[in-house]
Design a protein around this motif. Structure first.
Motif, PDB file in Angstrom:
ATOM      1  N   SER A   3      -9.261  -9.232  11.351  1.00 11.54           N
ATOM      2  CA  SER A   3      -8.417  -8.453  10.770  1.00 11.54           C
ATOM      3  C   SER A   3      -7.534  -9.114   9.808  1.00 11.54           C
ATOM      4  N   VAL A   5      -4.612  -7.867   8.819  1.00 11.67           N
ATOM      5  CA  VAL A   5      -3.135  -7.572   8.927  1.00 11.67           C
ATOM      6  C   VAL A   5      -2.554  -8.602   9.840  1.00 11.67           C
ATOM      7  N   ASP A  64       5.224  -2.936   3.768  1.00 12.75           N
ATOM      8  CA  ASP A  64       4.588  -3.922   4.936  1.00 12.75           C
ATOM      9  C   ASP A  64       5.977  -4.679   5.536  1.00 12.75           C
ATOM     10  N   SER A  69       4.570  -5.937   9.347  1.00 12.11           N
ATOM     11  CA  SER A  69       3.204  -5.990   9.476  1.00 12.11           C
ATOM     12  C   SER A  69       2.556  -6.029   8.052  1.00 12.11           C
ATOM     13  N   ASP A  71      -0.118  -6.265   5.455  1.00  9.58           N
ATOM     14  CA  ASP A  71      -1.610  -6.108   5.029  1.00  9.58           C
ATOM     15  C   ASP A  71      -2.142  -7.032   3.985  1.00  9.58           C
ATOM     16  N   ARG A  74      -5.456  -5.757   1.976  1.00 10.22           N
ATOM     17  CA  ARG A  74      -4.975  -4.721   0.642  1.00 10.22           C
ATOM     18  C   ARG A  74      -4.333  -5.683  -0.451  1.00 10.22           C
TER      19      ARG A  74
END
Length: 152
Positions: A3, A5, A64, A69, A71, A74
């Motif tokens: 991940s 994130v 975010d 959280s 990311d 992105r």
């Protein structure tokens, strides 16, 4: 890495650092384009896309940080796209700037901001994210950035 994130945020250095650079880069770019217009020089067509890209990245970062959280996957894609666009525009500006001493100052101010933006963002994210997977992610991002920059 499974991940990109990250949820263990310790602060908001990344958001504050981004906003600082966003304001600085947009202001210096704005000044550069006004000086070019005053000199009756053509401003590269896609130069406005740089401000749009920064605005989109900033909006995503704001969301975010509000959600706690981050990311970074992105953000990585947006950042690399932004730098790719910047390198393209810089290539178009370089010959114009080389022939106009008065533009060089404003161009170099903008480019200095571009040079220091990337490492400062990586450092700020390091301050914000408490996750052992962050370092490998940032190392991969730095490598992709070097590949992009060296391809120019």
């Amino acid at each position: 890495m499974e991940s990109t994130v990250f949820t263990n945020l310790r602060g908001s250095e990344g958001l504050l650092t981004f906003n600082f650079f966003c304001e600085s880069l947009i202001t210096s770019l704005h000044t550069l384009t006004h000086v070019m217009a005053d000199e009756k020089l053509d401003v590269p067509e896609k130069i406005g896309d740089l401000a749009d890209a920064l605005g989109e990245m900033g909006s995503h970062l704001m969301d975010d940080y509000r959600a706690g959280s981050l990311d970074l996957g992105r953000f990585k894609n947006e950042l690399l796209d932004f730098y790719d666009l910047n390198f393209t525009i810089s290539d178009a500006l370089a010959p114009v700037v080389a022939n106009h001493d008065d533009l060089q100052y404003y161009y170099y101010i903008y480019m200095q901001g571009m040079y220091i933006f990337f490492p400062n963002m990586l450092e700020a994210f390091s301050a914000d994210v408490d996750d052992e997977n962050l370092t490998p992610f940032l190392n991969d991002l730095a490598e992709e950035f070097r590949s992009l920059a060296n391809g120019r």
